[in-house]
Design a protein around this motif. Structure first.
Motif, PDB file in Angstrom:
ATOM      1  N   THR A  19      38.583  33.917  35.907  1.00 37.71           N
ATOM      2  CA  THR A  19      39.067  32.564  35.611  1.00 37.71           C
ATOM      3  C   THR A  19      38.800  31.656  36.795  1.00 37.71           C
ATOM      4  N   LEU A  20      38.098  30.567  36.528  1.00 34.87           N
ATOM      5  CA  LEU A  20      37.850  29.539  37.538  1.00 34.87           C
ATOM      6  C   LEU A  20      38.798  28.378  37.262  1.00 34.87           C
ATOM      7  N   ASP A  21      39.811  28.236  38.080  1.00 34.62           N
ATOM      8  CA  ASP A  21      40.778  27.154  37.933  1.00 34.62           C
ATOM      9  C   ASP A  21      40.329  25.993  38.815  1.00 34.62           C
ATOM     10  N   PRO A  22      39.868  24.869  38.210  1.00 37.27           N
ATOM     11  CA  PRO A  22      39.364  23.747  39.014  1.00 37.27           C
ATOM     12  C   PRO A  22      40.368  23.236  40.039  1.00 37.27           C
ATOM     13  N   PRO A  61      20.610  40.105  42.950  1.00 37.06           N
ATOM     14  CA  PRO A  61      22.038  40.162  42.650  1.00 37.06           C
ATOM     15  C   PRO A  61      22.866  39.333  43.636  1.00 37.06           C
ATOM     16  N   ILE A  62      24.112  39.093  43.280  1.00 39.42           N
ATOM     17  CA  ILE A  62      25.070  38.497  44.211  1.00 39.42           C
ATOM     18  C   ILE A  62      25.458  39.592  45.205  1.00 39.42           C
ATOM     19  N   ARG A  63      25.260  39.336  46.477  1.00 38.83           N
ATOM     20  CA  ARG A  63      25.543  40.361  47.490  1.00 38.83           C
ATOM     21  C   ARG A  63      26.891  40.154  48.176  1.00 38.83           C
ATOM     22  N   GLN A  64      27.274  38.912  48.402  1.00 43.86           N
ATOM     23  CA  GLN A  64      28.534  38.640  49.088  1.00 43.86           C
ATOM     24  C   GLN A  64      29.689  38.696  48.091  1.00 43.86           C
ATOM     25  N   SER A  65      30.689  39.496  48.413  1.00 43.47           N
ATOM     26  CA  SER A  65      31.811  39.702  47.489  1.00 43.47           C
ATOM     27  C   SER A  65      32.671  38.450  47.368  1.00 43.47           C
ATOM     28  N   ILE A  66      33.139  38.217  46.168  1.00 40.76           N
ATOM     29  CA  ILE A  66      34.127  37.170  45.944  1.00 40.76           C
ATOM     30  C   ILE A  66      35.515  37.782  46.129  1.00 40.76           C
ATOM     31  N   THR A  67      36.542  36.944  46.134  1.00 38.46           N
ATOM     32  CA  THR A  67      37.917  37.436  46.225  1.00 38.46           C
ATOM     33  C   THR A  67      38.676  36.992  44.986  1.00 38.46           C
ATOM     34  N   VAL A  68      39.384  37.940  44.377  1.00 36.48           N
ATOM     35  CA  VAL A  68      40.081  37.688  43.124  1.00 36.48           C
ATOM     36  C   VAL A  68      41.547  38.079  43.271  1.00 36.48           C
ATOM     37  N   PHE A  69      42.444  37.182  42.864  1.00 36.52           N
ATOM     38  CA  PHE A  69      43.875  37.485  42.807  1.00 36.52           C
ATOM     39  C   PHE A  69      44.245  37.721  41.348  1.00 36.52           C
ATOM     40  N   VAL A  70      44.934  38.826  41.089  1.00 35.61           N
ATOM     41  CA  VAL A  70      45.355  39.141  39.724  1.00 35.61           C
ATOM     42  C   VAL A  70      46.797  38.663  39.540  1.00 35.61           C
ATOM     43  N   VAL A  71      46.965  37.665  38.671  1.00 34.85           N
ATOM     44  CA  VAL A  71      48.286  37.103  38.375  1.00 34.85           C
ATOM     45  C   VAL A  71      48.597  37.434  36.925  1.00 34.85           C
ATOM     46  N   GLY A  72      49.518  38.376  36.713  1.00 30.99           N
ATOM     47  CA  GLY A  72      49.748  38.867  35.357  1.00 30.99           C
ATOM     48  C   GLY A  72      48.495  39.591  34.892  1.00 30.99           C
ATOM     49  N   ASP A  73      47.872  39.070  33.833  1.00 33.44           N
ATOM     50  CA  ASP A  73      46.617  39.662  33.362  1.00 33.44           C
ATOM     51  C   ASP A  73      45.435  38.721  33.574  1.00 33.44           C
ATOM     52  N   ILE A  74      45.626  37.713  34.416  1.00 37.53           N
ATOM     53  CA  ILE A  74      44.562  36.739  34.681  1.00 37.53           C
ATOM     54  C   ILE A  74      43.923  37.020  36.040  1.00 37.53           C
ATOM     55  N   TYR A  75      42.605  37.050  36.070  1.00 42.24           N
ATOM     56  CA  TYR A  75      41.848  37.306  37.295  1.00 42.24           C
ATOM     57  C   TYR A  75      41.352  35.958  37.851  1.00 42.24           C
ATOM     58  N   TYR A  76      42.108  35.406  38.780  1.00 42.09           N
ATOM     59  CA  TYR A  76      41.750  34.116  39.365  1.00 42.09           C
ATOM     60  C   TYR A  76      40.783  34.296  40.534  1.00 42.09           C
ATOM     61  N   ILE A 105      39.597  42.754  44.993  1.00 45.16           N
ATOM     62  CA  ILE A 105      40.627  42.487  43.991  1.00 45.16           C
ATOM     63  C   ILE A 105      41.997  42.727  44.615  1.00 45.16           C
ATOM     64  N   ILE A 106      42.851  41.727  44.544  1.00 51.09           N
ATOM     65  CA  ILE A 106      44.191  41.826  45.103  1.00 51.09           C
ATOM     66  C   ILE A 106      45.185  41.697  43.951  1.00 51.09           C
ATOM     67  N   ASP A 107      45.855  42.787  43.634  1.00 55.59           N
ATOM     68  CA  ASP A 107      46.723  42.865  42.460  1.00 55.59           C
ATOM     69  C   ASP A 107      48.122  42.308  42.724  1.00 55.59           C
ATOM     70  N   ASN A 108      48.829  42.063  41.608  1.00 52.07           N
ATOM     71  CA  ASN A 108      50.256  41.722  41.631  1.00 52.07           C
ATOM     72  C   ASN A 108      50.569  40.521  42.521  1.00 52.07           C
ATOM     73  N   ARG A 109      49.851  39.427  42.306  1.00 50.48           N
ATOM     74  CA  ARG A 109      50.081  38.216  43.090  1.00 50.48           C
ATOM     75  C   ARG A 109      50.720  37.150  42.208  1.00 50.48           C
ATOM     76  N   THR A 110      51.178  36.084  42.817  1.00 54.37           N
ATOM     77  CA  THR A 110      51.722  34.944  42.076  1.00 54.37           C
ATOM     78  C   THR A 110      50.680  33.829  42.049  1.00 54.37           C
ATOM     79  N   TYR A 111      50.880  32.880  41.128  1.00 46.80           N
ATOM     80  CA  TYR A 111      49.976  31.736  41.067  1.00 46.80           C
ATOM     81  C   TYR A 111      50.032  30.950  42.367  1.00 46.80           C
ATOM     82  N   GLN A 112      51.227  30.814  42.935  1.00 47.62           N
ATOM     83  CA  GLN A 112      51.369  30.104  44.204  1.00 47.62           C
ATOM     84  C   GLN A 112      50.514  30.749  45.293  1.00 47.62           C
ATOM     85  N   ASN A 190      50.398  27.521  35.950  1.00 51.05           N
ATOM     86  CA  ASN A 190      49.257  26.603  35.989  1.00 51.05           C
ATOM     87  C   ASN A 190      49.793  25.251  36.445  1.00 51.05           C
ATOM     88  N   LEU A 191      48.894  24.322  36.695  1.00 51.71           N
ATOM     89  CA  LEU A 191      49.317  23.057  37.289  1.00 51.71           C
ATOM     90  C   LEU A 191      49.502  21.915  36.298  1.00 51.71           C
TER      91      LEU A 191
END
Length: 311
Positions: A19-22, A61-76, A105-112, A190-191
């Motif tokens: 999920t890409l949240d603008p 391929p994409i070589r540099q890793s992205i960072t993802v926070f898992v909030v509930g079941d959403i991968y931000y 991937i960093i699990d169990n995070r909040t939207y904040q 969400n905002l």
């Protein structure tokens, strides 16, 4: 951001799962006052995006890793917006492609937490954000994480700015706290409703023109501070007159809705009298007679003032 990395796991993810949240993007070129610098930043970012997409088309391929926070079941996505965006665009061209992207991937995070981490991460690399964008990004993060009660000195340390800038930020934070009232930030997912409440309350209390808000729906630091202190602010772009007219029209619309058109009209007649604005409002009795109105009183509330039947 670093405080979360020890709890992360590394994997490869399908970009379509992300999920890409603008609102989490620190980049906001509308904040850049210098038009040439703004255009240059946009061109640089567009060139970088095209370069990533070209590499994907060429089988790289994409070589540099992205960072993802898992909030509930959403991968931000909190770091890697443009890499992820390029992957999604490539998959639109080749929907059957076997494409994954490396990710921390960093699990169990909040939207904040996700929002705050994204603001920090997006200031550190890629097409670097300007000072204006960085300050506004940090201001957003303070609002979303509920750090409303920082002193001016603590704000300067937290944000990394001068005491003068910190004073504007601290003043704005307190106003945002009042505007949000009992809003439960811990339940923020969400905002949309968050920024709607913020905007509605601040707009009702202060004169906040359209240009006083950033593209994410947050008030701009200096514009909010000036509105709170009652200082006149002259926008630095050519849209000033149009924005002022739109703002005034919106305010008048609220008054009409609040007081009933008949009451508003009579108040307007009294308010504009003698100001030589070229606005002519006939007396209430005359208007009701012409309109054949069935509601409203024909009482003239100027009983102690000279009659102006044709005004």
């Amino acid at each position: 951001m670093n405080k979360y990395m020890s709890d992360s796991r590394h994997s490869r993810l399908d970009p379509r799962k992300l999920t890409l949240d603008p609102a989490m993007q620190a980049r906001d070129t509308e904040l850049i006052k210098d038009k040439r610098l703004r255009a240059a930043q946009e061109i640089k970012q567009e060139a970088q995006d095209k370069e990533i997409l070209t590499d994907l088309r060429n089988g790289l391929p994409i070589r540099q890793s992205i960072t993802v926070f898992v909030v509930g079941d959403i991968y931000y996505v909190v770091d890697g917006f443009h890499r992820t965006g390029a992957c999604l665009k490539y998959l639109e061209e080749k929907p059957d492609a076997d494409l994954t992207i490396p990710a921390y991937i960093i699990d169990n995070r909040t939207y904040q937490e996700a929002f705050s981490a994204a603001q920090e991460a997006n200031q550190l690399h890629g097409v670097s954000v300007t000072k204006e964008e960085a300050m506004q990004s940090k201001f957003r993060a303070l609002i979303v994480t509920g750090k409303f009660d920082l002193s001016v000195s603590d704000t300067a340390k937290e944000v990394g700015c001068s005491q003068g800038q910190a004073a504007h930020i601290a003043r704005g934070l307190k106003a945002c706290k009042e505007a949000l009232g009992n809003y439960n930030l811990d339940e923020l997912t969400n905002l949309e409703s968050f920024t709607e409440q913020l905007a509605e309350t601040l707009n009702n209390k202060y004169l906040m023109e359209k240009s006083a808000w950033d593209s994410k729906g947050f008030p701009k630091i200096r514009r909010l501070s000036n509105a709170i202190t009652g200082k006149e602010f002259i926008p630095d772009d050519e849209n000033r007159e149009r924005e002022l007219i739109e703002s005034n029209a919106k305010d008048l619309g609220r008054l009409i809705e609040r007081y009933d058109p008949d009451i508003f009209r009579e108040g307007l007649r009294k308010a504009v009298r003698g100001l030589e604005l070229g606005i002519s409002v006939s007396s209430r009795k005359k208007w009701l007679k012409q309109a054949g109105a069935v509601r409203g009183s024909d009482t003239d509330y100027d009983v102690n003032e000279p009659r102006e039947e044709d005004f």
